[in-house]
Design a protein around this motif. Structure first.
Motif, PDB file in Angstrom:
ATOM      1  N   ARG A 103       0.810  -1.217   0.000  1.00 11.53           N
ATOM      2  CA  ARG A 103       0.000   0.000   0.000  1.00 11.53           C
ATOM      3  C   ARG A 103       0.846   1.272   0.000  1.00 11.53           C
ATOM      4  NH1 ARG A 103      -3.610  -1.213   5.142  1.00 11.53           N
ATOM      5  NH2 ARG A 103      -1.559  -2.011   5.794  1.00 11.53           N
ATOM      6  N   ARG A 104       2.128   1.129   0.372  1.00 13.79           N
ATOM      7  CA  ARG A 104       2.996   2.311   0.445  1.00 13.79           C
ATOM      8  C   ARG A 104       3.591   2.680  -0.907  1.00 13.79           C
ATOM      9  NH1 ARG A 104       6.966  -0.240   4.712  1.00 13.79           N
ATOM     10  NH2 ARG A 104       6.684  -1.870   3.133  1.00 13.79           N
ATOM     11  N   LEU A 105       3.538   1.764  -1.860  1.00 14.70           N
ATOM     12  CA  LEU A 105       4.189   1.983  -3.158  1.00 14.70           C
ATOM     13  C   LEU A 105       3.177   2.369  -4.226  1.00 14.70           C
ATOM     14  CD1 LEU A 105       6.615  -1.083  -3.285  1.00 14.70           C
ATOM     15  CD2 LEU A 105       7.104   1.227  -2.450  1.00 14.70           C
ATOM     16  N   THR A 106       3.611   3.206  -5.141  1.00 13.80           N
ATOM     17  CA  THR A 106       2.783   3.464  -6.316  1.00 13.80           C
ATOM     18  C   THR A 106       2.826   2.238  -7.221  1.00 13.80           C
ATOM     19  OG1 THR A 106       4.581   4.379  -7.657  1.00 13.80           O
ATOM     20  CG2 THR A 106       3.378   5.916  -6.209  1.00 13.80           C
ATOM     21  N   VAL A 107       1.932   2.223  -8.179  1.00 10.35           N
ATOM     22  CA  VAL A 107       1.895   1.121  -9.145  1.00 10.35           C
ATOM     23  C   VAL A 107       3.236   1.000  -9.863  1.00 10.35           C
ATOM     24  CG1 VAL A 107       0.876   0.395 -11.328  1.00 10.35           C
ATOM     25  CG2 VAL A 107      -0.596   1.198  -9.468  1.00 10.35           C
ATOM     26  N   ALA A 108       3.769   2.110 -10.321  1.00 10.00           N
ATOM     27  CA  ALA A 108       5.042   2.077 -11.042  1.00 10.00           C
ATOM     28  C   ALA A 108       6.165   1.552 -10.164  1.00 10.00           C
ATOM     29  CB  ALA A 108       5.391   3.481 -11.554  1.00 10.00           C
ATOM     30  N   GLN A 112       8.519  -1.628 -10.916  1.00 12.45           N
ATOM     31  CA  GLN A 112       9.952  -1.385 -11.091  1.00 12.45           C
ATOM     32  C   GLN A 112      10.785  -2.241 -10.146  1.00 12.45           C
ATOM     33  OE1 GLN A 112      10.777   2.900 -10.979  1.00 12.45           O
ATOM     34  NE2 GLN A 112       8.841   3.229 -12.039  1.00 12.45           N
ATOM     35  N   ARG A 113      10.304  -2.468  -8.936  1.00 15.17           N
ATOM     36  CA  ARG A 113      11.051  -3.307  -7.985  1.00 15.17           C
ATOM     37  C   ARG A 113      11.217  -4.715  -8.521  1.00 15.17           C
ATOM     38  NH1 ARG A 113       9.941  -2.175  -1.591  1.00 15.17           N
ATOM     39  NH2 ARG A 113      10.619   0.002  -1.568  1.00 15.17           N
ATOM     40  N   VAL A 114      10.154  -5.262  -9.097  1.00 14.77           N
ATOM     41  CA  VAL A 114      10.235  -6.615  -9.653  1.00 14.77           C
ATOM     42  C   VAL A 114      11.172  -6.638 -10.859  1.00 14.77           C
ATOM     43  CG1 VAL A 114       8.927  -8.515 -10.683  1.00 14.77           C
ATOM     44  CG2 VAL A 114       7.913  -7.162  -8.830  1.00 14.77           C
ATOM     45  N   LEU A 115      11.058  -5.666 -11.726  1.00 15.14           N
ATOM     46  CA  LEU A 115      11.903  -5.602 -12.921  1.00 15.14           C
ATOM     47  C   LEU A 115      13.375  -5.524 -12.564  1.00 15.14           C
ATOM     48  CD1 LEU A 115       9.686  -3.108 -14.931  1.00 15.14           C
ATOM     49  CD2 LEU A 115      10.192  -5.457 -15.638  1.00 15.14           C
ATOM     50  N   ARG A 116      13.715  -4.699 -11.582  1.00 17.57           N
ATOM     51  CA  ARG A 116      15.122  -4.553 -11.178  1.00 17.57           C
ATOM     52  C   ARG A 116      15.625  -5.805 -10.459  1.00 17.57           C
ATOM     53  NH1 ARG A 116      17.053   0.669 -10.964  1.00 17.57           N
ATOM     54  NH2 ARG A 116      19.088  -0.371 -10.824  1.00 17.57           N
ATOM     55  N   SER A 123      18.384   0.076 -15.716  1.00 16.82           N
ATOM     56  CA  SER A 123      18.435   1.353 -15.013  1.00 16.82           C
ATOM     57  C   SER A 123      17.037   1.721 -14.535  1.00 16.82           C
ATOM     58  CB  SER A 123      18.970   2.446 -15.938  1.00 16.82           C
ATOM     59  OG  SER A 123      18.067   2.655 -17.015  1.00 16.82           O
ATOM     60  N   ARG A 124      16.974   2.770 -13.706  1.00 19.90           N
ATOM     61  CA  ARG A 124      15.672   3.224 -13.223  1.00 19.90           C
ATOM     62  C   ARG A 124      14.796   3.726 -14.362  1.00 19.90           C
ATOM     63  NH1 ARG A 124      16.612   6.497  -7.493  1.00 19.90           N
ATOM     64  NH2 ARG A 124      17.413   4.701  -6.309  1.00 19.90           N
ATOM     65  N   SER A 125      15.404   4.445 -15.286  1.00 19.90           N
ATOM     66  CA  SER A 125      14.625   4.959 -16.413  1.00 19.90           C
ATOM     67  C   SER A 125      14.106   3.818 -17.288  1.00 19.90           C
ATOM     68  CB  SER A 125      15.464   5.928 -17.248  1.00 19.90           C
ATOM     69  OG  SER A 125      16.621   5.286 -17.764  1.00 19.90           O
ATOM     70  N   ALA A 126      14.935   2.799 -17.492  1.00 21.45           N
ATOM     71  CA  ALA A 126      14.500   1.637 -18.276  1.00 21.45           C
ATOM     72  C   ALA A 126      13.389   0.885 -17.545  1.00 21.45           C
ATOM     73  CB  ALA A 126      15.682   0.711 -18.541  1.00 21.45           C
ATOM     74  N   ALA A 127      13.504   0.779 -16.215  1.00 23.80           N
ATOM     75  CA  ALA A 127      12.477   0.108 -15.425  1.00 23.80           C
ATOM     76  C   ALA A 127      11.161   0.871 -15.506  1.00 23.80           C
ATOM     77  CB  ALA A 127      12.937  -0.030 -13.978  1.00 23.80           C
ATOM     78  N   HIS A 128      11.238   2.203 -15.455  1.00 21.94           N
ATOM     79  CA  HIS A 128      10.013   3.009 -15.540  1.00 21.94           C
ATOM     80  C   HIS A 128       9.349   2.826 -16.900  1.00 21.94           C
ATOM     81  CE1 HIS A 128       7.233   6.210 -14.528  1.00 21.94           C
ATOM     82  NE2 HIS A 128       7.474   6.759 -15.717  1.00 21.94           N
ATOM     83  N   ALA A 129      10.141   2.840 -17.960  1.00 23.65           N
ATOM     84  CA  ALA A 129       9.589   2.662 -19.306  1.00 23.65           C
ATOM     85  C   ALA A 129       8.947   1.289 -19.457  1.00 23.65           C
ATOM     86  CB  ALA A 129      10.693   2.852 -20.351  1.00 23.65           C
ATOM     87  N   GLU A 130       9.598   0.260 -18.910  1.00 23.96           N
ATOM     88  CA  GLU A 130       9.047  -1.092 -18.996  1.00 23.96           C
ATOM     89  C   GLU A 130       7.787  -1.211 -18.144  1.00 23.96           C
ATOM     90  OE1 GLU A 130       8.431  -4.951 -20.150  1.00 23.96           O
ATOM     91  OE2 GLU A 130       9.734  -3.412 -21.018  1.00 23.96           O
ATOM     92  N   ALA A 131       7.747  -0.513 -17.000  1.00 20.01           N
ATOM     93  CA  ALA A 131       6.546  -0.518 -16.154  1.00 20.01           C
ATOM     94  C   ALA A 131       5.354   0.052 -16.923  1.00 20.01           C
ATOM     95  CB  ALA A 131       6.792   0.273 -14.880  1.00 20.01           C
ATOM     96  N   LEU A 132       5.573   1.121 -17.665  1.00 18.71           N
ATOM     97  CA  LEU A 132       4.491   1.703 -18.463  1.00 18.71           C
ATOM     98  C   LEU A 132       4.045   0.744 -19.560  1.00 18.71           C
ATOM     99  CD1 LEU A 132       5.657   5.429 -18.817  1.00 18.71           C
ATOM    100  CD2 LEU A 132       4.097   4.421 -17.128  1.00 18.71           C
ATOM    101  N   ALA A 145       0.078   4.911 -13.221  1.00 19.51           N
ATOM    102  CA  ALA A 145       1.426   4.602 -12.738  1.00 19.51           C
ATOM    103  C   ALA A 145       1.718   5.229 -11.381  1.00 19.51           C
ATOM    104  CB  ALA A 145       2.466   5.057 -13.760  1.00 19.51           C
ATOM    105  N   ASP A 146       1.200   6.429 -11.138  1.00 19.10           N
ATOM    106  CA  ASP A 146       1.498   7.137  -9.893  1.00 19.10           C
ATOM    107  C   ASP A 146       0.438   6.907  -8.813  1.00 19.10           C
ATOM    108  OD1 ASP A 146       3.855   8.254 -10.902  1.00 19.10           O
ATOM    109  OD2 ASP A 146       2.747   9.886 -11.854  1.00 19.10           O
ATOM    110  N   ALA A 147      -0.525   6.049  -9.099  1.00 20.25           N
ATOM    111  CA  ALA A 147      -1.564   5.751  -8.113  1.00 20.25           C
ATOM    112  C   ALA A 147      -1.083   4.702  -7.123  1.00 20.25           C
ATOM    113  CB  ALA A 147      -2.824   5.253  -8.820  1.00 20.25           C
ATOM    114  N   LYS A 148      -1.653   4.752  -5.933  1.00 25.28           N
ATOM    115  CA  LYS A 148      -1.420   3.711  -4.944  1.00 25.28           C
ATOM    116  C   LYS A 148      -2.633   2.773  -4.930  1.00 25.28           C
ATOM    117  CE  LYS A 148       1.911   6.177  -2.106  1.00 25.28           C
ATOM    118  NZ  LYS A 148       2.285   6.654  -0.751  1.00 25.28           N
TER     119      LYS A 148
END
Length: 282
Positions: A103-108, A112-116, A123-132, A145-148
């Protein structure tokens, strides 16, 4: 070689002094091919969730083998790399995403945690792009992406849970009552999404449910469990059209829908009870 090979799987829960042991899983065998959905059905207490948890490593087995891509997951993993490889190969979607999403993390951030963790983004930017990209894959937009989790609907949370499972790049996804808490229209949308993902990726599904009507929508084959034992198996439509075991007929009679008759449920329950009494008497 099948994607998943389960042989003589056995699990007994020992409840302590004065209580009888409970056999939750009794010599269960099945296979799942790449790109196939296998349904596992039965009432509460039939052993469905125990089997699911054993496959993902959340529950131990007392005997048997669980081979995924030829690797027996019941044997000890050696080192962090092998443990991560096993975790990556099999992911789980639970019934309640409220309990499985942080509940503390946004969707993105969750994606991103799983991807990394699994090395699927450098990278973080690559993880964000893949999350989208994953959000788009489960029919959610960038604005999610920014919702909890508490800011999403139940259907949206379950889509996020599916996206998080896919983020690891699994070969098998175990879905434990993953649509049972959703209303009928949202349930249909999620099932359609699961079919699309499977068609595009070739991932295998173990779909755990008490509802044969839902299993019919997704699964090519089905296993019917009663008290930890497989009592019927086969092509889903064959089992639904001509169930052979009284317990399967009981489950069929209990399915709501047009023509549902409570008297038929009572009669099926009586027939099943009489059949089991004969078996118990030897």
């Amino acid at each position: 070689m099948s994607l998943v090979e389960v042989e003589k799987l056995h699990r007994v829960f020992r409840l302590g002094r004065g209580a009888d042991d409970v056999t939750a899983v009794n010599a269960v065998d099945f296979t799942i091919e790449a790109g196939e959905a296998l349904g596992l059905v039965g009432e509460s207490g039939s052993g469905k969730s125990t089997i699911a948890r054993i496959l993902v490593g959340l529950e131990r087995a007392d005997a048997g083998a669980v081979r995924i891509d030829g690797v027996n997951r019941l044997e000890r993993a050696h080192g962090r790399r092998e443990r991560l490889a096993r975790a990556r190969a099999v992911q789980m979607v639970f019934q309640d995403p409220n309990g499985s999403l942080d509940r503390r993390l946004t969707v993105a951030e969750s994606l991103q945690r799983v991807l990394r963790l699994h090395g699927r983004a450098a990278s973080r930017s690559a993880a964000h792009a893949e999350a989208l990209t994953l959000l788009d894959r489960v029919r959610l937009s960038d604005r999610h992406a920014d919702a909890k989790p508490h800011e999403l609907s139940g259907g949206q949370r379950q889509r996020v849970a599916i996206a998080r499972a896919l983020a690891a790049g699994p070969k098998l996804v175990v879905l434990d009552e993953a649509v049972s808490a959703l209303d009928v229209s949202v349930q249909a949308q999620v099932l359609d999404l699961l079919r699309e993902i499977q068609r595009d990726s070739g991932v295998g599904y173990l779909f755990v449910s008490h509802d044969l009507a839902v299993v019919q929508e997704l699964c090519q084959r089905v296993l019917v469990l009663f008290r930890g034992t497989v009592v019927e198996r086969g092509q889903t439509q064959r089992v639904l059209d001509a169930p052979e075991h009284p317990y399967t007929r009981l489950l069929m009679a209990s399915m709501p829908g047009p023509g549902w008759d409570p008297e038929r449920v009572v009669q099926a329950r009586l027939t099943f009870t009489q059949r089991m009494s004969v078996v118990a008497d030897g």
